[in-house]
Design an enzyme around this catalytic site. Structure first.
Site, PDB file in Angstrom:
ATOM      1  N   LYS A  97       0.840  -1.192   0.000  1.00 42.03           N
ATOM      2  CA  LYS A  97       0.000   0.000   0.000  1.00 42.03           C
ATOM      3  C   LYS A  97       0.880   1.248   0.000  1.00 42.03           C
ATOM      4  O   LYS A  97       1.953   1.259   0.594  1.00 42.03           O
ATOM      5  CB  LYS A  97      -0.889  -0.008   1.239  1.00 42.03           C
ATOM      6  CG  LYS A  97      -1.872   1.143   1.296  1.00 42.03           C
ATOM      7  CD  LYS A  97      -2.746   1.037   2.545  1.00 42.03           C
ATOM      8  CE  LYS A  97      -3.705   2.210   2.652  1.00 42.03           C
ATOM      9  NZ  LYS A  97      -4.531   2.156   3.864  1.00 42.03           N
ATOM     10  N   HIS A  98       0.415   2.300  -0.682  1.00 41.61           N
ATOM     11  CA  HIS A  98       1.110   3.585  -0.705  1.00 41.61           C
ATOM     12  C   HIS A  98       0.239   4.640  -0.014  1.00 41.61           C
ATOM     13  O   HIS A  98      -0.994   4.517   0.001  1.00 41.61           O
ATOM     14  CB  HIS A  98       1.387   4.021  -2.150  1.00 41.61           C
ATOM     15  CG  HIS A  98       2.427   3.185  -2.834  1.00 41.61           C
ATOM     16  ND1 HIS A  98       3.568   3.724  -3.382  1.00 41.61           N
ATOM     17  CD2 HIS A  98       2.515   1.850  -3.042  1.00 41.61           C
ATOM     18  CE1 HIS A  98       4.303   2.758  -3.916  1.00 41.61           C
ATOM     19  NE2 HIS A  98       3.672   1.604  -3.732  1.00 41.61           N
ATOM     20  N   PRO A  99       0.842   5.679   0.548  1.00 41.30           N
ATOM     21  CA  PRO A  99       0.076   6.692   1.300  1.00 41.30           C
ATOM     22  C   PRO A  99      -0.630   7.676   0.362  1.00 41.30           C
ATOM     23  O   PRO A  99      -0.153   8.796   0.138  1.00 41.30           O
ATOM     24  CB  PRO A  99       1.151   7.372   2.149  1.00 41.30           C
ATOM     25  CG  PRO A  99       2.392   7.247   1.325  1.00 41.30           C
ATOM     26  CD  PRO A  99       2.296   5.931   0.629  1.00 41.30           C
ATOM     27  N   LEU A 100      -1.765   7.269  -0.178  1.00 41.20           N
ATOM     28  CA  LEU A 100      -2.455   8.121  -1.153  1.00 41.20           C
ATOM     29  C   LEU A 100      -2.992   9.408  -0.533  1.00 41.20           C
ATOM     30  O   LEU A 100      -3.336  10.356  -1.241  1.00 41.20           O
ATOM     31  CB  LEU A 100      -3.567   7.354  -1.854  1.00 41.20           C
ATOM     32  CG  LEU A 100      -4.673   6.714  -1.003  1.00 41.20           C
ATOM     33  CD1 LEU A 100      -5.789   7.678  -0.725  1.00 41.20           C
ATOM     34  CD2 LEU A 100      -5.206   5.469  -1.699  1.00 41.20           C
TER      35      LEU A 100
END
Length: 263
Positions: A97-100
């Site tokens: 997961k990326h910090p959107l």
């Protein structure tokens, strides 16, 4: 943790774990089509039941998996699987997961590995970093689940007993027991059975019993099958199937006996 296939094969035989390809006729050949020098990985919490099957090259990582389940897909270390579950080819787990919610989703700001360390050294730069505390959740696949081809699972999802996942689906949330889901993202298509039948199947916990106690029952009629299991259990006629799973401890003891250690 890892073990070479040549060292693992005796354990596959003794624990009745099948690594096979189409056409294999003798259980003693389990794992024989794999490169004997190949490394097979596993985790400290390994618990692999007997009478599990790995097709093709899916056995390069040993998972937590219950008896009579099979997989055509390599199982991520985050996955645990119940009994009597069927997993087709191409099942994968979503990437990190990326910090959107941040200004940038790039790992340059929170996960500075070799590339950015090299950049900093090349340019004499001092890089700042922001903590990103995301930890991938464990994935739980229940008993008697059927997962079609090329399914993608999100981190932390739980797939209930008896669920069916249509091919090419992307599962981003939990799947209720005995539901059929599909799509991108996967959504409920229908219930497999009516509510009383689902309740009876769940109450029966039929997957805990030995196959010889189940295969003579009316499996083609789900409601009758559940009722028969419940009646036979109440009468004391069913024998729970107890297993001796392959564990990391078992592997360590085996390697010690061989005079080697884990890789």
């Amino acid at each position: 943790m890892r073990i070479q296939m040549s060292q693992l094969r005796p354990l596959l035989k003794s624990h009745r774990i099948l690594m096979t390809v189409p056409g294999m006729k003798d259980f003693q050949d389990t794992g024989s089509t794999c490169n004997p020098e190949a490394w097979i990985s596993y985790q400290e919490d390994l618990a692999l039941d007997p009478y599990t099957t790995f097709w093709g090259t899916s056995g390069t990582a040993l998972p937590r998996m219950g008896a009579f389940s099979y997989t055509h897909s390599k199982l991520n270390k985050a996955i645990s699987v119940g009994r009597f579950t069927s997993i087709a080819k191409g099942m994968t787990v979503m990437g990190a997961k990326h910090p959107l919610e941040w200004a940038s989703t790039s790992p340059v700001f929170y996960n500075q590995r070799l590339l950015m360390r090299t950049y900093a050294a090349d340019h004499g730069a001092e890089l700042g970093t922001t903590k990103y505390g995301y930890t991938p959740g464990k994935i739980s696949i229940g008993n008697d689940v059927w997962i079609g081809e090329k399914v993608t699972l999100g981190h932390g999802v739980a797939i209930g007993d008896g669920a069916v996942i249509a091919s090419n689906s992307v599962v981003t949330s939990d799947v209720e027991p005995y539901t059929v889901v599909g799509g991108l993202p996967a959504k409920k298509i229908r219930d497999r059975f009516d509510a009383p039948t689902v309740q009876a199947l769940q109450a029966s916990q039929w997957w805990q019993y030995a196959p010889e106690n189940l295969t003579h029952l009316d499996v083609a009629n789900p409601a009758a099958f559940a009722q028969q299991v419940l009646e036979q259990a109440e009468a004391g006629n069913l024998r729970p199937f107890q297993t001796r799973p392959l564990t990391a401890k078992t592997i360590a003891e085996h390697l010690e006996a061989l005079g080697t250690g884990t890789g």
